[in-house]
Design an enzyme around this catalytic site. Structure first.
Site, short mmCIF file in Angstrom:
data_model
loop_
_atom_site.label_atom_id
_atom_site.label_comp_id
_atom_site.label_asym_id
_atom_site.label_seq_id
_atom_site.Cartn_x
_atom_site.Cartn_y
_atom_site.Cartn_z
CE LYS A 135 -4.39 -1.88 1.28
NZ LYS A 135 -5.42 -2.15 2.27
NE ARG A 179 -7.71 -8.19 0.05
CZ ARG A 179 -7.24 -7.38 -0.89
NH1 ARG A 179 -6.21 -6.60 -0.65
NH2 ARG A 179 -7.78 -7.37 -2.09
N1 HH2 Z 1 -7.48 -3.69 0.68
C1 HH2 Z 1 -7.80 -3.65 -0.63
C2 HH2 Z 1 -8.90 -4.38 -1.12
N2 HH2 Z 1 -9.62 -5.15 -0.30
N3 HH2 Z 1 -10.04 -6.05 1.85
C3 HH2 Z 1 -9.74 -6.13 3.14
N4 HH2 Z 1 -10.45 -6.92 3.96
N5 HH2 Z 1 -8.69 -5.42 3.68
C4 HH2 Z 1 -7.92 -4.59 2.92
O1 HH2 Z 1 -7.00 -3.94 3.47
C5 HH2 Z 1 -8.22 -4.47 1.52
C6 HH2 Z 1 -9.31 -5.24 1.01
C7 HH2 Z 1 -6.99 -2.83 -1.56
O2 HH2 Z 1 -5.98 -3.58 -2.17
P1 HH2 Z 1 -6.03 -4.27 -3.63
O3 HH2 Z 1 -7.16 -5.25 -3.73
O4 HH2 Z 1 -4.71 -4.85 -3.93
O5 HH2 Z 1 -6.22 -3.09 -4.64
P2 HH2 Z 1 -7.46 -2.53 -5.43
O6 HH2 Z 1 -8.49 -2.09 -4.45
O7 HH2 Z 1 -6.88 -1.40 -6.23
O8 HH2 Z 1 -8.02 -3.64 -6.30
#
Ligand code: HH2
Length: 272
Positions: free
Chosen positions: A216, A251
């Site tokens: 992040k 995660r």
């Molecule tokens: N962070 C993201 C998405 N989903 N779910 C939970 N439970 N906790 C988190 O910290 C979290 C999440 C953001 O990361 P990512 O899926 O890699 O990116 P994007 O939202 O751009 O798809």
């Protein structure tokens, strides 16, 4: 139809080992893996790779929730995730990362057994389907959440919010309720650090805690790493920190190194 729910794995002194949730974004625009797995075949292959690397769950998402992201129509999101969930559910426990009811329902029908809910509002779907639910804290919506977020006491406010949602879900019949502070979701760098420092307050609420720091932006700022791929050290350090504070799941994008770190601290350093 439901995927094999792996039982929690106990370590050699009988404690429950923390879990590694692998991230699989079937999107064109996720901040780290956007565009790499939009093709279902590529997504399924990556999901299987995450399993081989040690993921206990694979978290399939069809909408980016990065700061400033535009919303995706639920039918588009559903069409992205369903074939991937269906293909992976026979190999690993699958969660669906969504804030839309219709997507959660379709993913559960396809075999997902955990709803990873960044809106912390979909517990009725989990209750109805008899699956688990993750309540994540977010201030506002992805498009605007990073515009001057403000809290008097971020740890207390996030804990109050999650305690309330978890209580509602438990009373509503959800048997497996996780809580997540939502690192980066309507939070400044300082808020993220305060939440990590104060994780024990969330653990004390009595629900298993999941934490997502992987790659992040705040790690990029702290470690001067512009590219998300260059944030492995920060991702690992904060994952290990979270687990030592009592989190039960992390995660992550980088499953192999995280699974190795988890095994090391849970099975070797933590129980000599
Ligand atoms: N962070 C993201 C998405 N989903 N779910 C939970 N439970 N906790 C988190 O910290 C979290 C999440 C953001 O990361 P990512 O899926 O890699 O990116 P994007 O939202 O751009 O798809």
């Amino acid at each position: 139809m439901s995927g094999p729910a792996r039982p929690p794995t106990a370590d050699r002194v009988g404690r429950v080992r923390p879990l590694v949730m692998g991230v699989l974004n079937v999107t064109p625009d996720s901040f780290s893996d956007g565009g790499r797995f939009l093709d279902p075949e590529a997504a399924i292959a990556h999901g299987l790779r995450l399993v081989a690397e040690g993921a206990d769950l694979v978290d399939v998402g069809g909408e980016s929730t990065r700061p400033g992201a535009s919303p995706v129509p639920p039918d588009v999101e559903r069409d992205r995730v369903v074939p991937v969930v269906e293909a992976l559910a026979g190999h690993v426990r699958v969660s669906v990362d969504t804030r839309h009811r219709e997507v959660a329902e379709a993913a559960v029908d396809a075999g997902a057994t955990l709803i990873n809910d960044v809106s912390a509002s979909l517990w009725p779907v989990a209750s109805q389907a008899g699956v688990g639910w993750v309540a994540m804290h977010m201030r506002g919506a992805p498009a605007t959440m990073q515009i001057d977020p403000h809290y008097e006491d971020v740890v207390a406010e996030v804990a109050d919010f999650l305690a309330g949602r978890a209580a509602e879900a438990t009373e509503g019949g959800v048997g497996e309720v996780w809580i997540d502070p939502g690192i980066g979701f309507g939070k400044t760098l300082r808020h993220n650090l305060e939440l990590l420092a104060g994780l024990r307050s969330l653990v004390a609420l009595g629900h298993p805690v999941v934490v997502g720091t992987s790659r992040k932006g705040f790690l990029g700022t702290l470690l001067d790493a512009t590219s998300p791929e260059d944030r492995l050290e920060g991702s690992l350090a904060t994952a290990v920190w979270a687990l030592t504070q009592g989190a039960r799941m992390v995660r992550v994008h980088d499953v192999r190194p995280t699974a190795e770190a988890v095994r090391l601290i849970a099975e070797e350093v933590g129980s000599p």
